[in-house]
Scaffold this motif. Structure first.
Motif, PDB file in Angstrom:
ATOM      1  N   ARG A 146      54.297  85.610  20.947  1.00  0.00           N
ATOM      2  CA  ARG A 146      54.584  85.172  22.321  1.00  0.00           C
ATOM      3  C   ARG A 146      54.654  86.406  23.205  1.00  0.00           C
ATOM      4  O   ARG A 146      55.428  87.328  22.947  1.00  0.00           O
ATOM      5  CB  ARG A 146      55.889  84.387  22.366  1.00  0.00           C
ATOM      6  CG  ARG A 146      56.222  83.830  23.746  1.00  0.00           C
ATOM      7  CD  ARG A 146      57.309  82.789  23.661  1.00  0.00           C
ATOM      8  NE  ARG A 146      56.821  81.578  23.001  1.00  0.00           N
ATOM      9  CZ  ARG A 146      57.561  80.486  22.823  1.00  0.00           C
ATOM     10  NH1 ARG A 146      58.825  80.451  23.228  1.00  0.00           N
ATOM     11  NH2 ARG A 146      57.056  79.426  22.223  1.00  0.00           N
ATOM     12  N   VAL A 204      55.079  88.300  27.028  1.00  0.00           N
ATOM     13  CA  VAL A 204      55.539  88.302  28.420  1.00  0.00           C
ATOM     14  C   VAL A 204      54.562  89.193  29.170  1.00  0.00           C
ATOM     15  O   VAL A 204      54.557  90.414  29.004  1.00  0.00           O
ATOM     16  CB  VAL A 204      56.975  88.850  28.541  1.00  0.00           C
ATOM     17  CG1 VAL A 204      57.394  88.895  30.018  1.00  0.00           C
ATOM     18  CG2 VAL A 204      57.949  87.993  27.733  1.00  0.00           C
ATOM     19  N   THR A 228      52.212  78.894  25.912  1.00  0.00           N
ATOM     20  CA  THR A 228      53.468  79.236  25.242  1.00  0.00           C
ATOM     21  C   THR A 228      54.004  80.602  25.665  1.00  0.00           C
ATOM     22  O   THR A 228      55.082  81.009  25.224  1.00  0.00           O
ATOM     23  CB  THR A 228      53.271  79.235  23.726  1.00  0.00           C
ATOM     24  OG1 THR A 228      52.181  80.108  23.386  1.00  0.00           O
ATOM     25  CG2 THR A 228      52.969  77.830  23.219  1.00  0.00           C
ATOM     26  N   ASP A 229      53.247  81.328  26.498  1.00  0.00           N
ATOM     27  CA  ASP A 229      53.636  82.664  26.951  1.00  0.00           C
ATOM     28  C   ASP A 229      54.466  82.588  28.231  1.00  0.00           C
ATOM     29  O   ASP A 229      54.724  81.510  28.787  1.00  0.00           O
ATOM     30  CB  ASP A 229      52.382  83.514  27.208  1.00  0.00           C
ATOM     31  CG  ASP A 229      51.644  83.876  25.936  1.00  0.00           C
ATOM     32  OD1 ASP A 229      52.278  83.915  24.866  1.00  0.00           O
ATOM     33  OD2 ASP A 229      50.423  84.121  26.022  1.00  0.00           O
ATOM     34  N   TYR A 230      54.824  83.782  28.719  1.00  0.00           N
ATOM     35  CA  TYR A 230      55.534  83.939  29.987  1.00  0.00           C
ATOM     36  C   TYR A 230      54.723  84.869  30.893  1.00  0.00           C
ATOM     37  O   TYR A 230      54.032  85.769  30.416  1.00  0.00           O
ATOM     38  CB  TYR A 230      56.919  84.550  29.771  1.00  0.00           C
ATOM     39  CG  TYR A 230      57.826  83.744  28.872  1.00  0.00           C
ATOM     40  CD1 TYR A 230      58.686  82.778  29.401  1.00  0.00           C
ATOM     41  CD2 TYR A 230      57.831  83.959  27.498  1.00  0.00           C
ATOM     42  CE1 TYR A 230      59.524  82.048  28.566  1.00  0.00           C
ATOM     43  CE2 TYR A 230      58.670  83.225  26.666  1.00  0.00           C
ATOM     44  CZ  TYR A 230      59.512  82.268  27.207  1.00  0.00           C
ATOM     45  OH  TYR A 230      60.335  81.554  26.385  1.00  0.00           O
ATOM     46  N   PRO A 259      51.322  79.476  31.846  1.00  0.00           N
ATOM     47  CA  PRO A 259      52.514  79.942  31.144  1.00  0.00           C
ATOM     48  C   PRO A 259      53.786  79.622  31.917  1.00  0.00           C
ATOM     49  O   PRO A 259      53.748  79.186  33.072  1.00  0.00           O
ATOM     50  CB  PRO A 259      52.291  81.450  31.068  1.00  0.00           C
ATOM     51  CG  PRO A 259      51.502  81.752  32.318  1.00  0.00           C
ATOM     52  CD  PRO A 259      50.597  80.570  32.508  1.00  0.00           C
ATOM     53  N   THR A 260      54.921  79.872  31.294  1.00  0.00           N
ATOM     54  CA  THR A 260      56.205  79.783  31.981  1.00  0.00           C
ATOM     55  C   THR A 260      56.322  80.936  32.962  1.00  0.00           C
ATOM     56  O   THR A 260      56.062  82.087  32.616  1.00  0.00           O
ATOM     57  CB  THR A 260      57.363  79.848  30.972  1.00  0.00           C
ATOM     58  OG1 THR A 260      57.253  78.746  30.070  1.00  0.00           O
ATOM     59  CG2 THR A 260      58.715  79.789  31.679  1.00  0.00           C
ATOM     60  N   GLU A 261      56.695  80.624  34.193  1.00  0.00           N
ATOM     61  CA  GLU A 261      56.812  81.656  35.221  1.00  0.00           C
ATOM     62  C   GLU A 261      58.206  82.284  35.193  1.00  0.00           C
ATOM     63  O   GLU A 261      59.214  81.570  35.124  1.00  0.00           O
ATOM     64  CB  GLU A 261      56.558  81.045  36.600  1.00  0.00           C
ATOM     65  CG  GLU A 261      55.175  80.425  36.749  1.00  0.00           C
ATOM     66  CD  GLU A 261      55.066  79.540  37.980  1.00  0.00           C
ATOM     67  OE1 GLU A 261      55.574  79.968  39.051  1.00  0.00           O
ATOM     68  OE2 GLU A 261      54.510  78.440  37.875  1.00  0.00           O
ATOM     69  N   LEU A 262      58.237  83.601  35.242  1.00  0.00           N
ATOM     70  CA  LEU A 262      59.482  84.355  35.352  1.00  0.00           C
ATOM     71  C   LEU A 262      59.431  85.108  36.670  1.00  0.00           C
ATOM     72  O   LEU A 262      58.666  86.066  36.812  1.00  0.00           O
ATOM     73  CB  LEU A 262      59.628  85.332  34.177  1.00  0.00           C
ATOM     74  CG  LEU A 262      59.652  84.711  32.775  1.00  0.00           C
ATOM     75  CD1 LEU A 262      59.654  85.802  31.722  1.00  0.00           C
ATOM     76  CD2 LEU A 262      60.856  83.784  32.599  1.00  0.00           C
ATOM     77  N   ARG A 292      67.588  87.022  31.190  1.00  0.00           N
ATOM     78  CA  ARG A 292      66.708  86.019  30.568  1.00  0.00           C
ATOM     79  C   ARG A 292      65.692  86.689  29.649  1.00  0.00           C
ATOM     80  O   ARG A 292      65.391  86.182  28.572  1.00  0.00           O
ATOM     81  CB  ARG A 292      66.000  85.201  31.646  1.00  0.00           C
ATOM     82  CG  ARG A 292      65.190  84.063  31.040  1.00  0.00           C
ATOM     83  CD  ARG A 292      64.603  83.126  32.050  1.00  0.00           C
ATOM     84  NE  ARG A 292      63.895  82.036  31.400  1.00  0.00           N
ATOM     85  CZ  ARG A 292      63.128  81.159  32.028  1.00  0.00           C
ATOM     86  NH1 ARG A 292      62.985  81.238  33.351  1.00  0.00           N
ATOM     87  NH2 ARG A 292      62.508  80.200  31.358  1.00  0.00           N
ATOM     88  N   LEU A 293      65.183  87.826  30.076  1.00  0.00           N
ATOM     89  CA  LEU A 293      64.237  88.563  29.231  1.00  0.00           C
ATOM     90  C   LEU A 293      64.901  89.024  27.936  1.00  0.00           C
ATOM     91  O   LEU A 293      64.254  89.082  26.886  1.00  0.00           O
ATOM     92  CB  LEU A 293      63.659  89.751  29.998  1.00  0.00           C
ATOM     93  CG  LEU A 293      62.686  89.413  31.131  1.00  0.00           C
ATOM     94  CD1 LEU A 293      62.328  90.669  31.926  1.00  0.00           C
ATOM     95  CD2 LEU A 293      61.416  88.754  30.587  1.00  0.00           C
ATOM     96  N   ILE A 337      64.760  86.099  25.669  1.00  0.00           N
ATOM     97  CA  ILE A 337      63.386  85.919  25.181  1.00  0.00           C
ATOM     98  C   ILE A 337      63.059  86.972  24.127  1.00  0.00           C
ATOM     99  O   ILE A 337      62.399  86.692  23.118  1.00  0.00           O
ATOM    100  CB  ILE A 337      62.403  85.996  26.367  1.00  0.00           C
ATOM    101  CG1 ILE A 337      62.600  84.779  27.290  1.00  0.00           C
ATOM    102  CG2 ILE A 337      60.962  86.070  25.885  1.00  0.00           C
ATOM    103  CD1 ILE A 337      61.854  84.884  28.614  1.00  0.00           C
TER     104      ILE A 337
END
Length: 465
Positions: A22, A24, A68-70, A93-96, A120-121, A124
């Motif tokens: 995964r 980021v 499945t990534d960020y 992907p999921t947005e950060l 949050r990171l 992760i």
């Protein structure tokens, strides 16, 4: 090393040994600015009218990352565009998102100024994720230190060392690859010598910063007068600083058929895979897009493949692994010049990998380009898809269009429209990044014209209500 299971999954396997890793993603397009801080280049005006656009280009990572990534961003994706990405089947992907929009330091600096995002990171990171920047610098290393995210790439010092154009030229010469006549210059005196020699050949000369990118830090000198003006400027600066250090490359301006870009990947064990060769579209040293397949003979393709293996081996010996994009040139004499510069980082072609894999067809043609827009007000994503009509549908059977980045359309709106009303009304420039697919080059050209005509309805410059 194989990408048979998917472009991004194959990249993950090459960098980490785990195709299901995964990531980021941090698409830090201005990372060269970090590498260049200790090197003196050409005198140039600071700032850029396109800085906001370049910042928004980080959204290109949305279609490179797997669902499945960020993806680290300094503002969320447009909701309409995110829905579009899902509709293509590529997902998003999921947005950060950082606490505040990025300033001059880019999204990396904004991440460091976002305590909740850093926390949050950390969570992760505890699940084993990797930080995957476009290129690594001290800024990205600091994010890793604060969060525990494992780097998917080499250290910042290695990136800085192998991304200099001086490194590119010296390595090409040492490997015996065909090079454009020129010189590496690390002092003002060496620049004067190089210009004296190259201008004596009665052809224009290109002077490039060691860390310039996309037309920045590049001068074309077509007369002794222009060369002398440049020399006076750098000599005056050196005298004021008491330091004559200068880091540039001087090369002859060769007649060419077209520019080329090829990408290879070096895995953690040093194995090299040539990913693709594309015909690059450029103007004034500025990247405009890519078309593939490149119009090359099998022998010319083989020459680039041989160069990729040699360069990959040398980069690995110098501590680098990962994605490498190389700018090359096919001369008017049909000779391949396989190294104009090495970009040991993700490049514009990298972001097209998953898209090409999903929508391209064997024997087909593809074009990556951006369409310039002249706008008087920000556009919603739906306005773009309405203008495109049926062209906004995902490609079918190797024919059609994919919008690869929407954020760049309105990137310059805030600055352009922030002031008091004027007559005529203020306008700003936008860019819509796309990939086009067709069965052959003729079909690709026809599709390009259709898309251009459809988007022209959105342009407002020079029109009256």
């Amino acid at each position: 090393m194989s990408f048979d299971d998917g472009y991004t999954a194959g990249l993950k396997a090459a960098l980490t040994g785990d195709r299901d890793a995964r990531f980021v993603w941090l698409c830090n397009f201005e990372v060269e600015n970090q590498w260049a801080r200790s090197y003196t280049g050409l005198p140039a005006a600071r700032g850029s009218a396109t800085a906001a656009t370049v910042q928004r280009m980080e959204e290109l990572g949305a279609l490179l990352a797997e669902p499945t990534d960020y993806l680290l961003l300094d503002r969320p994706l447009d909701e309409g565009y995110r829905g579009y990405a899902e509709k293509t089947g590529l997902g998003a992907p999921t947005e950060l998102v950082t606490a505040a929009p990025a300033a001059a330091g880019g999204t990396g600096a904004a991440v460091l100024d976002s305590p909740e995002l850093l926390e949050r990171l950390r969570r992760i990171a505890r699940d084993g994720a990797y930080l995957m920047p476009m290129g690594n610098s001290a800024q990205e290393e600091r994010i890793g230190e604060l969060t525990g995210l494992r780097p998917a790439v080499p250290d910042a010092a290695t990136y800085e060392r192998v991304n200099s154009k001086i490194y590119s030229r010296r390595v090409a010469e040492e490997l015996g690859l065909r090079t454009i006549p020129g010189h590496c210059c690390e002092t003002v005196g060496q620049l004067r010598h190089a210009l004296d020699e190259q201008l004596g050949e009665d052809r224009p000369v290109i002077v490039k910063d060691a860390y310039g990118v996309s037309g920045k830090g590049l001068l074309v000198l077509d007369s002794r007068r222009k060369a002398d003006r440049l020399l006076r400027m750098v000599e005056r600066r050196a005298a004021n600083r008491g330091d004559d250090a200068l880091h540039v490359v001087v090369e002859a301006f060769l007649p060419k058929r077209f520019d080329l870009n090829y990408q290879f990947t070096v895995d953690r064990r040093g194995r090299v895979r040539l990913d693709f060769v594309k015909q690059a579209l450029t103007a004034g040293g500025v990247h405009l897009g890519h078309v593939m397949p490149a119009d090359l003979t099998p022998a010319q393709q083989d020459e680039l493949a041989t160069a990729a293996v040699a360069l990959g081996g040398r980069l690995y010996a110098d501590g680098f692994f990962g994605v490498v994009g190389v700018d090359a040139l096919l001369g008017a004499d049909d000779l391949v010049y396989p190294v104009l510069e090495i970009n040991a980082r993700l490049n514009m072609s990298s972001y097209q990998g998953r898209i090409t894999e999903r929508f391209g067809r064997p024997g087909g043609a593809a074009l990556a380009r951006h369409y310039p827009l002249r706008l008087a007000a920000p556009l919603p994503f739906e306005a773009v898809t309405d203008a495109l009509g049926a062209l906004a549908e995902p490609p079918h059977d190797g024919e059609g269009l994919v919008i690869t980045c929407f954020g760049t359309v309105n990137a310059q709106a805030s600055d352009a429209l922030a002031g008091p009303p004027t007559t005529p009304a203020p306008h700003f420039n936008g860019r819509l990044y796309t990939m086009l697919f067709a069965g052959d080059r003729e079909g690709l050209d026809a599709l390009d014209r259709r898309v251009e005509a459809a988007l022209d309805r959105l342009n407002t410059a020079g029109r009256t209500p």
